[in-house]
Design a protein around this motif. Structure first.
Motif, mmCIF file in Angstrom:
data_model
loop_
_atom_site.group_PDB
_atom_site.id
_atom_site.type_symbol
_atom_site.label_atom_id
_atom_site.label_comp_id
_atom_site.label_asym_id
_atom_site.label_seq_id
_atom_site.Cartn_x
_atom_site.Cartn_y
_atom_site.Cartn_z
ATOM 1 N N ASN A 98 0.824 -1.215 0.000
ATOM 2 C CA ASN A 98 0.000 0.000 0.000
ATOM 3 C C ASN A 98 0.855 1.260 0.000
ATOM 4 O O ASN A 98 0.467 2.285 -0.563
ATOM 5 C CB ASN A 98 -0.929 0.029 1.217
ATOM 6 N N ALA A 99 2.014 1.224 0.641
ATOM 7 C CA ALA A 99 2.915 2.380 0.676
ATOM 8 C C ALA A 99 3.728 2.493 -0.613
ATOM 9 O O ALA A 99 4.035 3.598 -1.062
ATOM 10 C CB ALA A 99 3.850 2.285 1.878
ATOM 11 N N ILE A 100 4.070 1.363 -1.216
ATOM 12 C CA ILE A 100 4.906 1.347 -2.411
ATOM 13 C C ILE A 100 4.115 1.751 -3.660
ATOM 14 O O ILE A 100 4.618 2.500 -4.506
ATOM 15 C CB ILE A 100 5.543 -0.038 -2.614
ATOM 16 N N ALA A 101 2.913 1.252 -3.783
ATOM 17 C CA ALA A 101 2.126 1.436 -5.008
ATOM 18 C C ALA A 101 2.027 2.888 -5.472
ATOM 19 O O ALA A 101 2.310 3.176 -6.634
ATOM 20 C CB ALA A 101 0.735 0.812 -4.828
ATOM 21 N N PRO A 102 1.663 3.833 -4.610
ATOM 22 C CA PRO A 102 1.529 5.211 -5.109
ATOM 23 C C PRO A 102 2.850 5.865 -5.520
ATOM 24 O O PRO A 102 2.853 6.802 -6.313
ATOM 25 C CB PRO A 102 0.883 5.968 -3.948
ATOM 26 N N LEU A 103 3.961 5.354 -5.011
ATOM 27 C CA LEU A 103 5.259 5.909 -5.396
ATOM 28 C C LEU A 103 5.524 5.700 -6.885
ATOM 29 O O LEU A 103 6.248 6.477 -7.510
ATOM 30 C CB LEU A 103 6.386 5.250 -4.588
ATOM 31 N N PHE A 104 4.926 4.656 -7.452
ATOM 32 C CA PHE A 104 5.180 4.302 -8.844
ATOM 33 C C PHE A 104 3.932 4.362 -9.714
ATOM 34 O O PHE A 104 3.969 3.964 -10.872
ATOM 35 C CB PHE A 104 5.782 2.894 -8.915
ATOM 36 N N GLY A 105 2.840 4.825 -9.161
ATOM 37 C CA GLY A 105 1.600 4.892 -9.927
ATOM 38 C C GLY A 105 1.048 3.514 -10.250
ATOM 39 O O GLY A 105 0.488 3.295 -11.323
ATOM 40 N N LEU A 106 1.225 2.580 -9.319
ATOM 41 C CA LEU A 106 0.764 1.213 -9.509
ATOM 42 C C LEU A 106 -0.323 0.878 -8.499
ATOM 43 O O LEU A 106 -0.538 1.609 -7.544
ATOM 44 C CB LEU A 106 1.931 0.230 -9.310
ATOM 45 N N THR A 107 -0.957 -0.260 -8.714
ATOM 46 C CA THR A 107 -1.910 -0.762 -7.732
ATOM 47 C C THR A 107 -1.179 -1.673 -6.757
ATOM 48 O O THR A 107 -0.068 -2.151 -7.035
ATOM 49 C CB THR A 107 -3.039 -1.569 -8.397
ATOM 50 N N ARG A 108 -1.801 -1.934 -5.652
ATOM 51 C CA ARG A 108 -1.266 -2.851 -4.642
ATOM 52 C C ARG A 108 -1.025 -4.230 -5.267
ATOM 53 O O ARG A 108 -0.006 -4.865 -5.046
ATOM 54 C CB ARG A 108 -2.275 -2.907 -3.504
ATOM 55 N N ARG A 109 -1.970 -4.701 -6.067
ATOM 56 C CA ARG A 109 -1.866 -6.001 -6.730
ATOM 57 C C ARG A 109 -0.655 -6.044 -7.652
ATOM 58 O O ARG A 109 0.074 -7.038 -7.701
ATOM 59 C CB ARG A 109 -3.164 -6.298 -7.514
ATOM 60 N N GLN A 110 -0.399 -4.959 -8.402
ATOM 61 C CA GLN A 110 0.757 -4.921 -9.298
ATOM 62 C C GLN A 110 2.064 -5.035 -8.508
ATOM 63 O O GLN A 110 3.001 -5.705 -8.948
ATOM 64 C CB GLN A 110 0.756 -3.643 -10.131
ATOM 65 N N VAL A 111 2.115 -4.392 -7.355
ATOM 66 C CA VAL A 111 3.309 -4.480 -6.515
ATOM 67 C C VAL A 111 3.532 -5.927 -6.099
ATOM 68 O O VAL A 111 4.648 -6.446 -6.202
ATOM 69 C CB VAL A 111 3.202 -3.553 -5.282
ATOM 70 N N PHE A 112 2.481 -6.599 -5.640
ATOM 71 C CA PHE A 112 2.615 -8.012 -5.256
ATOM 72 C C PHE A 112 3.062 -8.861 -6.441
ATOM 73 O O PHE A 112 3.898 -9.753 -6.292
ATOM 74 C CB PHE A 112 1.306 -8.560 -4.684
ATOM 75 N N ASN A 113 2.514 -8.612 -7.620
ATOM 76 C CA ASN A 113 2.905 -9.379 -8.807
ATOM 77 C C ASN A 113 4.386 -9.187 -9.124
ATOM 78 O O ASN A 113 5.078 -10.152 -9.459
ATOM 79 C CB ASN A 113 2.053 -8.981 -10.015
ATOM 80 N N ILE A 114 4.865 -7.964 -9.026
ATOM 81 C CA ILE A 114 6.278 -7.671 -9.293
ATOM 82 C C ILE A 114 7.169 -8.387 -8.283
ATOM 83 O O ILE A 114 8.159 -9.024 -8.642
ATOM 84 C CB ILE A 114 6.524 -6.151 -9.288
#
Length: 124
Positions: A98-114
């Protein structure tokens, strides 16, 4: 507690751009114009592709720093590799999706996928 990215978290041209326009705008430019050779006009205009991509104020900053120059924006795939490694580093360091996603303009799910994709590649 949030994490703030610094220009040093990026590399090469992106780091140089981030020092002028900030990390968020540099990331946005890479996401929108990655792989392009972009002309920086001596005087920025509202309708210039860079101004449309990252806002007029940031475009003016680039015009002041790089007037009349061409900049090679790293390819989207090269940017994604750097971005994904940085995302994994932040996640391993204890930052939440949740903290990482907005730093890169991504969703929470995209962060988990990465994170999962890189974890699977390093396991083999």
């Amino acid at each position: 507690m949030g994490y703030t990215l610094t220009p040093q978290d990026l590399n090469g041209t992106l780091e140089e751009l981030a020092q002028v326009i900030g990390v968020s705008a540099a990331i946005m430019l890479a996401q929108r114009m990655g792989g392009a050779r972009v002309y920086i006009p001596e005087t920025s205009r509202q309708d210039h592709p860079i101004a449309i991509a990252i806002g007029f104020d940031n475009a003016k900053k680039l015009s002041e720093k790089f007037p009349g120059e061409y900049l090679e924006i790293p390819s989207k795939s090269a940017f994604r590799k750097v971005r994904n490694k940085l995302i994994c580093r932040l996640y391993i360091d204890g930052k939440t999706a949740n903290a990482i996603a907005p730093l890169f303009g991504l969703t929470r799910r995209q962060v988990f996928n990465i994170v999962n994709e890189l974890k699977n590649h390093t396991v083999h």
